[in-house]
Design a protein around this motif. Structure first.
Motif, PDB file in Angstrom:
ATOM      1  N   SER A  90      24.740 -25.344   0.282  1.00 23.07           N
ATOM      2  CA  SER A  90      23.889 -24.052   0.057  1.00 23.07           C
ATOM      3  C   SER A  90      24.643 -23.155  -0.986  1.00 23.07           C
ATOM      4  CB  SER A  90      24.002 -23.386   1.564  1.00 23.07           C
ATOM      5  OG  SER A  90      23.254 -22.270   1.394  1.00 23.07           O
ATOM      6  N   ARG A 129      12.055 -28.747   9.073  1.00 27.44           N
ATOM      7  CA  ARG A 129      13.131 -29.808   9.212  1.00 27.44           C
ATOM      8  C   ARG A 129      14.255 -29.603  10.155  1.00 27.44           C
ATOM      9  NH1 ARG A 129      18.116 -29.874   7.254  1.00 27.44           N
ATOM     10  NH2 ARG A 129      17.743 -28.402   5.816  1.00 27.44           N
ATOM     11  N   TRP A 132      21.404 -25.153   7.637  1.00 29.89           N
ATOM     12  CA  TRP A 132      21.507 -24.872   6.339  1.00 29.89           C
ATOM     13  C   TRP A 132      20.216 -25.054   5.461  1.00 29.89           C
ATOM     14  CZ3 TRP A 132      25.077 -21.317   6.319  1.00 29.89           C
ATOM     15  CH2 TRP A 132      26.272 -21.493   6.914  1.00 29.89           C
ATOM     16  N   LEU A 133      20.014 -24.168   4.445  1.00 32.20           N
ATOM     17  CA  LEU A 133      18.758 -24.332   3.588  1.00 32.20           C
ATOM     18  C   LEU A 133      19.458 -25.279   2.541  1.00 32.20           C
ATOM     19  CD1 LEU A 133      16.055 -23.590   2.277  1.00 32.20           C
ATOM     20  CD2 LEU A 133      17.317 -21.812   1.087  1.00 32.20           C
ATOM     21  N   ASP A 134      18.665 -26.437   2.306  1.00 37.64           N
ATOM     22  CA  ASP A 134      18.951 -27.356   1.342  1.00 37.64           C
ATOM     23  C   ASP A 134      18.415 -26.926  -0.125  1.00 37.64           C
ATOM     24  OD1 ASP A 134      18.420 -30.913   0.930  1.00 37.64           O
ATOM     25  OD2 ASP A 134      18.878 -29.398  -0.626  1.00 37.64           O
ATOM     26  N   PRO A 135      19.410 -26.924  -1.136  1.00 39.04           N
ATOM     27  CA  PRO A 135      19.048 -26.220  -2.507  1.00 39.04           C
ATOM     28  C   PRO A 135      17.493 -26.921  -3.022  1.00 39.04           C
ATOM     29  CG  PRO A 135      21.239 -26.882  -2.486  1.00 39.04           C
ATOM     30  CD  PRO A 135      20.807 -27.429  -1.298  1.00 39.04           C
ATOM     31  N   ALA A 136      17.373 -28.161  -2.398  1.00 40.02           N
ATOM     32  CA  ALA A 136      16.220 -28.820  -3.029  1.00 40.02           C
ATOM     33  C   ALA A 136      14.817 -28.740  -2.276  1.00 40.02           C
ATOM     34  CB  ALA A 136      16.533 -30.431  -3.319  1.00 40.02           C
ATOM     35  N   GLU A 137      14.928 -27.815  -1.118  1.00 40.01           N
ATOM     36  CA  GLU A 137      13.734 -27.729  -0.270  1.00 40.01           C
ATOM     37  C   GLU A 137      13.101 -26.119  -0.236  1.00 40.01           C
ATOM     38  OE1 GLU A 137      16.302 -27.856   3.857  1.00 40.01           O
ATOM     39  OE2 GLU A 137      14.397 -29.141   3.683  1.00 40.01           O
ATOM     40  N   ASP A 138      11.873 -25.963  -0.149  1.00 37.89           N
ATOM     41  CA  ASP A 138      11.290 -24.795  -0.054  1.00 37.89           C
ATOM     42  C   ASP A 138      11.676 -24.113   1.567  1.00 37.89           C
ATOM     43  OD1 ASP A 138      10.031 -24.900  -2.233  1.00 37.89           O
ATOM     44  OD2 ASP A 138       8.112 -25.706  -1.503  1.00 37.89           O
ATOM     45  N   LEU A 139      11.496 -22.913   1.485  1.00 36.91           N
ATOM     46  CA  LEU A 139      12.037 -22.076   2.798  1.00 36.91           C
ATOM     47  C   LEU A 139      11.103 -22.744   4.100  1.00 36.91           C
ATOM     48  CD1 LEU A 139      12.266 -18.442   1.989  1.00 36.91           C
ATOM     49  CD2 LEU A 139      13.894 -20.536   1.665  1.00 36.91           C
ATOM     50  N   VAL A 186      11.553 -23.633  -4.459  1.00 38.66           N
ATOM     51  CA  VAL A 186      12.305 -24.290  -5.031  1.00 38.66           C
ATOM     52  C   VAL A 186      12.115 -23.924  -6.772  1.00 38.66           C
ATOM     53  CG1 VAL A 186      13.370 -26.519  -6.170  1.00 38.66           C
ATOM     54  CG2 VAL A 186      12.785 -26.288  -3.624  1.00 38.66           C
ATOM     55  N   ARG A 218      18.142 -22.117  -8.585  1.00 38.39           N
ATOM     56  CA  ARG A 218      17.800 -21.708  -7.168  1.00 38.39           C
ATOM     57  C   ARG A 218      18.000 -20.246  -6.623  1.00 38.39           C
ATOM     58  NH1 ARG A 218      15.944 -24.352  -2.130  1.00 38.39           N
ATOM     59  NH2 ARG A 218      14.766 -22.700  -1.507  1.00 38.39           N
ATOM     60  N   ILE A 232      22.754 -21.955  -4.109  1.00 35.91           N
ATOM     61  CA  ILE A 232      21.701 -21.120  -3.626  1.00 35.91           C
ATOM     62  C   ILE A 232      22.240 -19.613  -3.988  1.00 35.91           C
ATOM     63  CG2 ILE A 232      19.664 -20.317  -2.231  1.00 35.91           C
ATOM     64  CD1 ILE A 232      20.191 -23.084  -0.853  1.00 35.91           C
ATOM     65  N   ARG A 253      25.832 -17.830   1.898  1.00 32.00           N
ATOM     66  CA  ARG A 253      25.290 -18.904   2.200  1.00 32.00           C
ATOM     67  C   ARG A 253      23.937 -18.568   2.886  1.00 32.00           C
ATOM     68  NH1 ARG A 253      28.863 -22.676   5.554  1.00 32.00           N
ATOM     69  NH2 ARG A 253      29.743 -20.670   6.225  1.00 32.00           N
ATOM     70  N   VAL A 254      22.792 -19.386   2.736  1.00 33.50           N
ATOM     71  CA  VAL A 254      21.434 -19.143   3.090  1.00 33.50           C
ATOM     72  C   VAL A 254      21.202 -20.079   4.584  1.00 33.50           C
ATOM     73  CG1 VAL A 254      18.989 -19.007   2.755  1.00 33.50           C
ATOM     74  CG2 VAL A 254      21.022 -18.357   1.247  1.00 33.50           C
ATOM     75  N   GLY A 259      11.317 -18.069  -1.627  1.00 35.86           N
ATOM     76  CA  GLY A 259      12.441 -19.154  -1.827  1.00 35.86           C
ATOM     77  C   GLY A 259      11.667 -20.367  -2.349  1.00 35.86           C
TER      78      GLY A 259
END
Lengths: 220, 220
Positions: free
Chosen positions: B7, A65, A52-59, B87, B93, B10, A11-12, B85
């Motif tokens: 997550s 956020r 947690w990183l959301d799969p739909a958002e850039d780093l 999207v 992803r 990803i 997980r990221v 990273g």
């Protein structure tokens, strides 16, 4: 050969180390905000703000956020620092992308009172951190080391001050960050040899003789 | 609020940008190895060497392993550079942790012939890269920018040479990396003012007058 599917167990997360100068009993100190954890593992321990990183958002968006959600802070500058991913840094496999930022001290209080300061956030002196969850002490120390290195060859420390500042104010920031005294005339010479700092037509007046205000040059 | 489970969509990859000096028609060139992809997406396109992170291995170990598996190369020095990273950088992803390394040119051929050079690996001039898969061109350009910055204030470029080298050889490396001529006497002065480069008792002899050999100082 590792197949794509086997990476699913990783997980990221994204976390941030935010430095600011805060007034204390002995003058300004370099400090960072920590968040008290409200769940296991490390329930009740202090940790860097993040999530947690959301799969739909850039780093970068995830860093902003999660920082806003946990601390109500919005730094003007946020930069990716390093990715920590040792197998044993967490009970489950978590890769944490770490950002760092400098926050002007005059903005910290304004942002916190505007947003309503979260109750489980506190600022700590970088030289006196409490026990931290996971490998967050190592991460905080790495960020501090990088900051101290970077101020050694750049004017990035000005990011801790309001837009305009005197030479003395800037030198005091560098002394606070580096934890040692700097020679005022050497510092002035370095500054005068730089085209990254621009003199303004304004002066700071008060009980001392008026001191010219400087600002950072606009990026090209 | 993002829940931990989300997550899972990803995946985490590790790739490397490895620079070396390779002889060409017009003298030494700064080059990097690329791997021709054998599956979709981007079937047959060139890509940076890399692979998936194994849940049971640390990031550095993954970088070394995937580099060895794809190119048969083992750099003596491998450093984490940045994590990409966005999207939309891949149809699924994928967060890619990028490493970079310098590889002594005399070791490249030795390693490749010892391991049997993989057929789908080729070296490309950094200034003349083919179309690359994913955002790998952006990554390669970022790594090159970082390398050129770093040689500007360090002797890291010596990592492209064998253990011992003359001042002229080192200057030529810097000229190749930076893509411009450097003043020989300024370069010599810089070097003589550094304690990171140590003169040896050996000399390079040949058709010119003997030139002293230097080496990098041992790390403390």
């Amino acid at each position: 050969m590792i197949t794509p599917g086997s990476s699913d167990a990783i997980r990221v997360a994204v976390s941030a180390v935010i430095f600011s100068l805060r007034s204390g009993a002995n003058g300004d100190r370099l400090m960072l905000p920590l968040v008290r954890r409200t769940r296991d593992p490390y329930l009740d321990a202090w940790a860097l703000p993040g999530g947690w990183l959301d799969p739909a958002e850039d780093l970068d968006a995830a860093a902003s956020r999660t920082l806003a959600e946990t601390t109500a802070l919005t730094p003007s500058y946020l930069e990716q620092l390093y990715t920590f991913g040792d197998v044993d840094r967490s009970p489950t496999r978590v890769v944490s992308i770490i950002y760092w930022a400098l926050l002007r001290s005059d903005l910290v209080d304004a942002q916190r009172s505007a947003a309503g300061a979260p109750e489980n956030v506190e600022w700590f002196d970088v030289d006196d951190l409490p026990p931290l969850a996971f490998d967050h002490r190592r991460i905080a120390e790495y960020a501090l080391w990088r900051l101290r290195n970077k101020v050694g060859y750049s004017w990035i420390g000005a990011g801790l001050l309001p837009d305009e500042f005197t030479l003395t104010e800037l030198r005091e920031v560098y002394e606070t960050v580096l934890g040692r005294r700097l020679d005022p005339s050497n510092f002035r010479r370095l500054l005068e040899g730089s085209d990254e700092l621009v003199p303004t037509e304004s002066f700071r007046t008060g009980k001392h003789r008026p001191a010219r205000l400087f600002r950072l040059a606009e990026k090209a």
